[in-house]
Design an enzyme around this catalytic site. Sequence first.
Site, PDB file in Angstrom:
ATOM      1  N   MET A   1      -2.307  -8.365   3.191  1.00  0.00           N
ATOM      2  CA  MET A   1      -2.355  -6.929   3.461  1.00  0.00           C
ATOM      3  C   MET A   1      -2.167  -6.094   2.190  1.00  0.00           C
ATOM      4  O   MET A   1      -1.778  -6.610   1.146  1.00  0.00           O
ATOM      5  CB  MET A   1      -1.279  -6.555   4.484  1.00  0.00           C
ATOM      6  CG  MET A   1      -1.457  -7.206   5.843  1.00  0.00           C
ATOM      7  SD  MET A   1      -0.135  -6.785   7.007  1.00  0.00           S
ATOM      8  CE  MET A   1      -0.453  -5.033   7.279  1.00  0.00           C
ATOM      9  N   HIS A   2      -2.483  -4.807   2.319  1.00  0.00           N
ATOM     10  CA  HIS A   2      -2.116  -3.748   1.372  1.00  0.00           C
ATOM     11  C   HIS A   2      -2.930  -3.732   0.078  1.00  0.00           C
ATOM     12  O   HIS A   2      -2.908  -2.733  -0.645  1.00  0.00           O
ATOM     13  CB  HIS A   2      -0.636  -3.817   0.978  1.00  0.00           C
ATOM     14  CG  HIS A   2       0.308  -3.999   2.108  1.00  0.00           C
ATOM     15  ND1 HIS A   2       0.413  -3.096   3.154  1.00  0.00           N
ATOM     16  CD2 HIS A   2       1.211  -4.978   2.381  1.00  0.00           C
ATOM     17  CE1 HIS A   2       1.328  -3.507   4.000  1.00  0.00           C
ATOM     18  NE2 HIS A   2       1.827  -4.652   3.568  1.00  0.00           N
TER      19      HIS A   2
ATOM     20  N   ASP B 175      -2.647 -10.335   7.756  1.00  0.00           N
ATOM     21  CA  ASP B 175      -2.228 -11.728   7.907  1.00  0.00           C
ATOM     22  C   ASP B 175      -1.076 -11.901   8.883  1.00  0.00           C
ATOM     23  O   ASP B 175      -1.050 -12.860   9.665  1.00  0.00           O
ATOM     24  CB  ASP B 175      -1.899 -12.365   6.554  1.00  0.00           C
ATOM     25  CG  ASP B 175      -0.907 -11.563   5.717  1.00  0.00           C
ATOM     26  OD1 ASP B 175      -0.401 -10.521   6.195  1.00  0.00           O
ATOM     27  OD2 ASP B 175      -0.656 -11.970   4.573  1.00  0.00           O
TER      28      ASP B 175
END
Length: 491
Positions: A78-79, A237
Amino acid sequence: MYYIGIDLGTSAVKLLLVDENGGILNTVTREYPLEFPKPGWSQQNPEDWKRAVLEGVPQLLQGFDGAKVAGIGCGGQMHGLVVLDEQDSVIRPAILWNDGRTAAQVDYLNGTVGKETLARLTANIAFAGFTAPKLLWMRENEPENFSRIKKIMLPKDYINYILTGVHCCDYSDASGMLLLDVEHKRWSEEMLSICGVTLEQMPRLYESYQVVGTVKPEVAAGLGIPSGTKVVAGAGDNAAAAVGTGVVGEGGCNISLGTSGTVFISSKKFGMDPNNALHAFAHADGGWHLMGCMLSAASCNKWLCDDILKTTDYAAEQRDITPEKLGRNHVYFLPYLMGERSPINDTNARGTFIGMTMDTSRSDLVQAVLEGVAFAIRDSFEVARSLGLEIPSTKICGGGSKSPLWRTIFANVLGIPLELLKTEQGPGYGGAMLAMVGCGQYESVQAAADALVEVADRVEPDPELTARYEARYQQFRKIYPALRQVFPQLR
């Protein structure tokens, strides 16, 4: 029919070939490098992800009929900030979830824009790993690159873009950008304005199980699958791993013990921590979840063994940690090797051993690392419990969960049973399950979880050991506050 699940991780992509009954037919793992150009920085070349997937899928299908592949679902780290220009070329390396360069931007968002405003707009506050601070950093430090941005996406969305040509994102992954109105599942135009980007640069939003498109003919030919193969939006995830472990609907809990560590608590209703120590995100099943994330979990043990002790035999390093030593170690470890997110939100925090004496052994250090990660996960559990959430048991997944010793430590530090799954393949399995839903194999994510996820074993806490760890945890939680003012001086 077959389904492909993609787990786009930080160090490697793991590909799964799954049949319609949930059986794992084949797996392929392809690694790629990480870049650390400055202390606390972490980035990756998205072209490495692309190459790993496009070369890995044909390998995955060797010996199988690729024509039977019906759908693809991806769970991804992520991110990470991925930016493309007008020619669909990657502008700069992706700034990853564990990158700490955005301390000034986080301070601006939380201090000047204000935590209350952020929480109202996005249900969360700024953390260094989130995407919005990275956009601000790029605007301030790389203005020429920033001006070239045509498309903004997250890591797994780049893979979906390569497969389908569709600029898309799901709600669970978008929740971690600090750009999404999580409660109402739409981009926050006010947050986009704060970051200097437009709605046109953002991907179209989908539920994780919705089909975003089909694999482009030229890509399908190279992969050896039909061009009509459906691709679902996929998930971040942690949400994908939660689907893969059956943590959907109301009140489920999962601990993911991978490079990072997470506590994931699912809900059918939107809710948020008023102190924002836990993230309030959308879930891949169409609902929501609360999540605590620590930046260094199993990676702490990998760092100690690989880089300090110069061994990759993790089991051998744990062999001397016998049952009578549990709860009695005199060494503590703060697992803040990359700073920390939940619940302390401190980019300055650092990994720390404390309590060492002349009789401290090699195995004492290993044990301290295993215990320190468990204690830090408990910090997020304590926040959840303070909100009145009951967590009677938890699933556990990730590479670290394969250690029987570590599982025992976790069960007794948390004081609740751990449930181990018959099939534990993390985000990739969740991605395949989402693809099954998108292709109509199951009518909902809940139905897929009910049919495919099976608990194989439980680790029960021991009352005496739980009591010893309770005393140890109360000591552990005093260490960070005592050092909090020291860490910034070490930078």
